[in-house]
Design a protein around this motif. Sequence first.
Motif, PDB file in Angstrom:
ATOM      1  N   LYS A   2     -12.540 -15.978  12.052  1.00  0.00           N
ATOM      2  CA  LYS A   2     -13.454 -15.035  12.699  1.00  0.00           C
ATOM      3  C   LYS A   2     -13.814 -15.484  14.118  1.00  0.00           C
ATOM      4  O   LYS A   2     -13.866 -14.662  15.038  1.00  0.00           O
ATOM      5  CB  LYS A   2     -14.720 -14.873  11.866  1.00  0.00           C
ATOM      6  CG  LYS A   2     -14.494 -14.148  10.562  1.00  0.00           C
ATOM      7  CD  LYS A   2     -15.787 -14.120   9.787  1.00  0.00           C
ATOM      8  CE  LYS A   2     -15.584 -13.642   8.386  1.00  0.00           C
ATOM      9  NZ  LYS A   2     -16.852 -13.686   7.631  1.00  0.00           N
ATOM     10  N   TYR A  43     -12.125 -11.397  -4.891  1.00  0.00           N
ATOM     11  CA  TYR A  43     -10.793 -11.016  -4.451  1.00  0.00           C
ATOM     12  C   TYR A  43     -10.289 -12.086  -3.499  1.00  0.00           C
ATOM     13  O   TYR A  43     -10.984 -12.501  -2.568  1.00  0.00           O
ATOM     14  CB  TYR A  43     -10.831  -9.662  -3.727  1.00  0.00           C
ATOM     15  CG  TYR A  43      -9.539  -9.294  -3.026  1.00  0.00           C
ATOM     16  CD1 TYR A  43      -8.513  -8.659  -3.715  1.00  0.00           C
ATOM     17  CD2 TYR A  43      -9.347  -9.616  -1.689  1.00  0.00           C
ATOM     18  CE1 TYR A  43      -7.326  -8.339  -3.065  1.00  0.00           C
ATOM     19  CE2 TYR A  43      -8.165  -9.294  -1.044  1.00  0.00           C
ATOM     20  CZ  TYR A  43      -7.156  -8.659  -1.726  1.00  0.00           C
ATOM     21  OH  TYR A  43      -5.986  -8.349  -1.104  1.00  0.00           O
ATOM     22  N   ALA A  71      -0.755  -7.670  -0.590  1.00  0.00           N
ATOM     23  CA  ALA A  71      -1.802  -7.191   0.319  1.00  0.00           C
ATOM     24  C   ALA A  71      -1.259  -7.166   1.750  1.00  0.00           C
ATOM     25  O   ALA A  71      -0.247  -7.801   2.046  1.00  0.00           O
ATOM     26  CB  ALA A  71      -3.016  -8.109   0.237  1.00  0.00           C
ATOM     27  N   HIS A  97      -2.020 -10.423   7.829  1.00  0.00           N
ATOM     28  CA  HIS A  97      -2.343 -10.635   9.230  1.00  0.00           C
ATOM     29  C   HIS A  97      -1.933 -12.059   9.591  1.00  0.00           C
ATOM     30  O   HIS A  97      -2.056 -12.966   8.768  1.00  0.00           O
ATOM     31  CB  HIS A  97      -3.844 -10.475   9.480  1.00  0.00           C
ATOM     32  CG  HIS A  97      -4.372  -9.151   9.041  1.00  0.00           C
ATOM     33  ND1 HIS A  97      -4.756  -8.892   7.744  1.00  0.00           N
ATOM     34  CD2 HIS A  97      -4.565  -8.004   9.720  1.00  0.00           C
ATOM     35  CE1 HIS A  97      -5.174  -7.649   7.650  1.00  0.00           C
ATOM     36  NE2 HIS A  97      -5.065  -7.082   8.839  1.00  0.00           N
ATOM     37  N   TRP A 124      -3.849 -14.302   6.660  1.00  0.00           N
ATOM     38  CA  TRP A 124      -4.958 -13.787   5.843  1.00  0.00           C
ATOM     39  C   TRP A 124      -4.847 -12.271   5.819  1.00  0.00           C
ATOM     40  O   TRP A 124      -4.183 -11.660   6.662  1.00  0.00           O
ATOM     41  CB  TRP A 124      -6.298 -14.217   6.446  1.00  0.00           C
ATOM     42  CG  TRP A 124      -7.500 -13.971   5.592  1.00  0.00           C
ATOM     43  CD1 TRP A 124      -7.566 -13.842   4.242  1.00  0.00           C
ATOM     44  CD2 TRP A 124      -8.853 -13.851   6.055  1.00  0.00           C
ATOM     45  NE1 TRP A 124      -8.865 -13.654   3.837  1.00  0.00           N
ATOM     46  CE2 TRP A 124      -9.676 -13.651   4.934  1.00  0.00           C
ATOM     47  CE3 TRP A 124      -9.433 -13.887   7.323  1.00  0.00           C
ATOM     48  CZ2 TRP A 124     -11.052 -13.493   5.018  1.00  0.00           C
ATOM     49  CZ3 TRP A 124     -10.812 -13.736   7.411  1.00  0.00           C
ATOM     50  CH2 TRP A 124     -11.619 -13.542   6.269  1.00  0.00           C
ATOM     51  N   ASP A 125      -5.540 -11.635   4.889  1.00  0.00           N
ATOM     52  CA  ASP A 125      -5.573 -10.169   4.862  1.00  0.00           C
ATOM     53  C   ASP A 125      -6.879  -9.624   5.450  1.00  0.00           C
ATOM     54  O   ASP A 125      -7.067  -8.417   5.507  1.00  0.00           O
ATOM     55  CB  ASP A 125      -5.352  -9.629   3.450  1.00  0.00           C
ATOM     56  CG  ASP A 125      -6.391 -10.109   2.452  1.00  0.00           C
ATOM     57  OD1 ASP A 125      -7.450 -10.636   2.865  1.00  0.00           O
ATOM     58  OD2 ASP A 125      -6.154  -9.967   1.242  1.00  0.00           O
ATOM     59  N   GLU A 126      -7.773 -10.506   5.857  1.00  0.00           N
ATOM     60  CA  GLU A 126      -9.066 -10.165   6.454  1.00  0.00           C
ATOM     61  C   GLU A 126      -9.963  -9.357   5.523  1.00  0.00           C
ATOM     62  O   GLU A 126     -10.872  -8.668   5.973  1.00  0.00           O
ATOM     63  CB  GLU A 126      -8.895  -9.426   7.788  1.00  0.00           C
ATOM     64  CG  GLU A 126      -8.271 -10.256   8.868  1.00  0.00           C
ATOM     65  CD  GLU A 126      -8.261  -9.596  10.229  1.00  0.00           C
ATOM     66  OE1 GLU A 126      -8.217  -8.347  10.309  1.00  0.00           O
ATOM     67  OE2 GLU A 126      -8.299 -10.329  11.222  1.00  0.00           O
ATOM     68  N   ARG A 127      -9.719  -9.460   4.246  1.00  0.00           N
ATOM     69  CA  ARG A 127     -10.567  -8.749   3.284  1.00  0.00           C
ATOM     70  C   ARG A 127     -11.595  -9.718   2.728  1.00  0.00           C
ATOM     71  O   ARG A 127     -11.258 -10.802   2.283  1.00  0.00           O
ATOM     72  CB  ARG A 127      -9.739  -8.170   2.151  1.00  0.00           C
ATOM     73  CG  ARG A 127      -8.847  -7.063   2.619  1.00  0.00           C
ATOM     74  CD  ARG A 127      -8.102  -6.442   1.483  1.00  0.00           C
ATOM     75  NE  ARG A 127      -7.314  -5.320   1.973  1.00  0.00           N
ATOM     76  CZ  ARG A 127      -6.443  -4.681   1.236  1.00  0.00           C
ATOM     77  NH1 ARG A 127      -6.239  -5.025  -0.022  1.00  0.00           N
ATOM     78  NH2 ARG A 127      -5.763  -3.677   1.751  1.00  0.00           N
ATOM     79  N   GLU A 128     -12.841  -9.297   2.742  1.00  0.00           N
ATOM     80  CA  GLU A 128     -13.922 -10.117   2.213  1.00  0.00           C
ATOM     81  C   GLU A 128     -14.619  -9.372   1.087  1.00  0.00           C
ATOM     82  O   GLU A 128     -15.774  -8.989   1.191  1.00  0.00           O
ATOM     83  CB  GLU A 128     -14.891 -10.476   3.324  1.00  0.00           C
ATOM     84  CG  GLU A 128     -14.260 -11.381   4.353  1.00  0.00           C
ATOM     85  CD  GLU A 128     -15.280 -11.936   5.294  1.00  0.00           C
ATOM     86  OE1 GLU A 128     -15.999 -12.859   4.907  1.00  0.00           O
ATOM     87  OE2 GLU A 128     -15.334 -11.419   6.423  1.00  0.00           O
ATOM     88  N   ILE A 129     -13.873  -9.183   0.040  1.00  0.00           N
ATOM     89  CA  ILE A 129     -14.364  -8.464  -1.125  1.00  0.00           C
ATOM     90  C   ILE A 129     -14.712  -9.500  -2.197  1.00  0.00           C
ATOM     91  O   ILE A 129     -13.909 -10.396  -2.463  1.00  0.00           O
ATOM     92  CB  ILE A 129     -13.276  -7.503  -1.653  1.00  0.00           C
ATOM     93  CG1 ILE A 129     -12.870  -6.529  -0.542  1.00  0.00           C
ATOM     94  CG2 ILE A 129     -13.743  -6.780  -2.906  1.00  0.00           C
ATOM     95  CD1 ILE A 129     -11.589  -5.756  -0.835  1.00  0.00           C
ATOM     96  N   ARG A 163       0.843  -1.196   0.000  1.00  0.00           N
ATOM     97  CA  ARG A 163       0.000   0.000   0.000  1.00  0.00           C
ATOM     98  C   ARG A 163       0.879   1.246   0.000  1.00  0.00           C
ATOM     99  O   ARG A 163       1.896   1.290   0.676  1.00  0.00           O
ATOM    100  CB  ARG A 163      -0.902   0.034   1.219  1.00  0.00           C
ATOM    101  CG  ARG A 163      -1.882  -1.105   1.255  1.00  0.00           C
ATOM    102  CD  ARG A 163      -2.841  -0.987   2.398  1.00  0.00           C
ATOM    103  NE  ARG A 163      -2.131  -0.841   3.663  1.00  0.00           N
ATOM    104  CZ  ARG A 163      -2.711  -0.517   4.804  1.00  0.00           C
ATOM    105  NH1 ARG A 163      -3.979  -0.279   4.842  1.00  0.00           N
ATOM    106  NH2 ARG A 163      -2.010  -0.413   5.910  1.00  0.00           N
ATOM    107  N   ASN A 170     -12.118 -15.048  -1.709  1.00  0.00           N
ATOM    108  CA  ASN A 170     -13.511 -14.956  -2.163  1.00  0.00           C
ATOM    109  C   ASN A 170     -13.684 -15.058  -3.676  1.00  0.00           C
ATOM    110  O   ASN A 170     -14.781 -14.846  -4.171  1.00  0.00           O
ATOM    111  CB  ASN A 170     -14.131 -13.647  -1.663  1.00  0.00           C
ATOM    112  CG  ASN A 170     -14.380 -13.704  -0.180  1.00  0.00           C
ATOM    113  OD1 ASN A 170     -15.118 -14.542   0.289  1.00  0.00           O
ATOM    114  ND2 ASN A 170     -13.729 -12.828   0.550  1.00  0.00           N
TER     115      ASN A 170
END
Length: 157
Positions: free
Chosen positions: A124, A106, A80, A83, A98-103, A12, A109
């Motif tokens: 979770k 992506y 990304a 975590h 994981w990156d904890e992104r739930e897009i 980023r 997902n």
Amino acid sequence: MFAVWLRSDGMRLVKDRKAPSLRFAIWEDGRVIRADDPRTWGSPLREGRLSPEQVTELKARMAGSGVFALKRTNAAVPDAPLHAMVVNLEGQRQILHWDEREIPNYGINISPNADDLAFMRCWKALNRAGTAVKPQGLKRAGDSFVFEPRSWMPRGS
């Protein structure tokens, strides 16, 4: 016994880097270091203690999460944020990333299968269990998480 932290900010382009940053770390003797606000990476740290009963309850939630039966343990996406979660319980050890992104469409997902869904449910559930503990005697423990201990890393790294 149990910790979640931000290992890397990824690629980023931000001025305010957060990694490494701790959400929580919990030792078997009940010692806890946690972010003042576990939803915010880089939050000041607090230290407290869990009672033996709280440790026993947390261990039961960890064991019931299915973490040691996961077929997938890494849902990292190149470049990304990363975590990490380490779970040490009754002689078993599991490290998850994981990156904890739930897009939609992506990372994990894109086309999730049963193993992917089990991984996300477990991650979770464990996060909820760790952030839900209420340590007693919380006091300031510092402003930042400087490095991740070697014991939290995969063996051989």
